[in-house]
Design an enzyme around this catalytic site. Sequence first.
Site: not given
Length: 488
Positions: A285, A297, A358, A329-330, A450
């Site tokens: 992603h 990420d 990923d 994706e998130e 994140h």
Amino acid sequence: MSARPVWTLIVVVATLASACERPPDPAALPTSAEIRRAVTVDAIRAHLQALQRIAERNGGNRAAGTAGHDESAAYVSGVLEDAGLEVHSQEFTIPVFEQVEPSELEVTGTAGGGPEEVEPFADGEDFKAMLYSASGDVEAPAAFLDFDPAASGEELTGAGCESSDFAGFPTGSIAVLQAGPCLRRDQVVNAQTAGAVAVVVSYPGWHSGSVRRPTLLSPLQIEVPALSASSEVGAALFDAAQEAVPSPIHLRVSTNVRTIDRTTVNVIAETHSGDGAHIVMVGGHLDSTMDGPGINDNGSGTAAILEVAVRLASAELRNRVRFAFWSGEELGLLGSRHYVESLSEDERDSIALYLNLDMIASPNFVRFVYADAGSPSGSEAINDVLAGWLRSQGLETDPFDLQGGSDHGSFARAGIPVGGLFTGATELKTVSEAGVYGGRPGAPADPCYHLACDTLEEIDEQVLGEMADAAAHAMVTFSTRSPPIPGS
């Protein structure tokens, strides 16, 4: 634009062409060593630097549906086109979540009077509105659901995953839960169905400054404000409630958010050589979360795939290679799901396998190779190639079941063999893992997962290079042998 007509034409033309063309001269095929030598950490770092600069120019993130993601997609497309690959942008619409104003969470009192002194909670540090939370401003009694103040670590054991957990729940209350072994959406929908007017979910392994923003997957059926919170917030609310017994404490939860439909793109590229009836596919992603630049990420997977694509662009191959850079994706695997659902049966059947990258540069890493239970037949062979090459270099690996939690899940559900590489997110490194891989036992694989600190400064370039080499080896292996997966 719709991808189906484009890829249907490619599959039909490629299949006809492959029936007429002679197989490539084995001497002309690339070797693993040649491609691995060409895929350098310096080149991958340059892509990561470009992605970080894009995030810095666009509010600190590259989230799907934002200018940061659009610029990331343009960068990737430009690199692929310059390498001579066939590049297409698959447009589709996604629901983009935005926070209009800071959210609020506070203890306002008890039925019997004022609250015990509770420190104010800060949006972004102590709690966050979940992706696709509803807006609202409510004040109501707090109702705790089997809350365990002693819970700790990353194991999620909270109640609320079943509707029966809410038997006897007091309608009109704010549900205070702990994260359970299910989707956060399940807990929130179950709570609001039971009559909750807001939901606060505390994570035992999250602390102030490291609160993430879980996705509720879709704004549909979400009718109440939903917050994720640190373990300290959960403990403070629970302690205040205990001190107020027999009266319940009252909380105020306020969220001012919105969800807007916007157009985004998956970037898809393909080699000119190779049998189009046996497509070897690799992807990861491209989007970050709304809370950070997403360099591990998943800038790490993006950059590695991009560099492998550049090096395979002009190679003579037995099987065509398709490279994918997913959006959304998130938010819930939206890009890869849209892509797979847009394929005809013939198009799906032409994909021999899908390899996912990923998060492959976590600073407190473990070298994980995918091992999802129930993966389609042929998946084990993919992961055997990845793990086998790493072990041949004296590098330890461990299997990891992601439970379909990255873009490979979209392909696995369609019956396509899947595999992939991962170096860890919030998983706490065990003492035995630290003995094998080094690093800090008891600490997460990526403490910046994140978060705004997911930057170039926090990645581990050594493991990034190792995992990129493993991916390059696998791509060469599958694209130069027929069939890509023996026995398939």
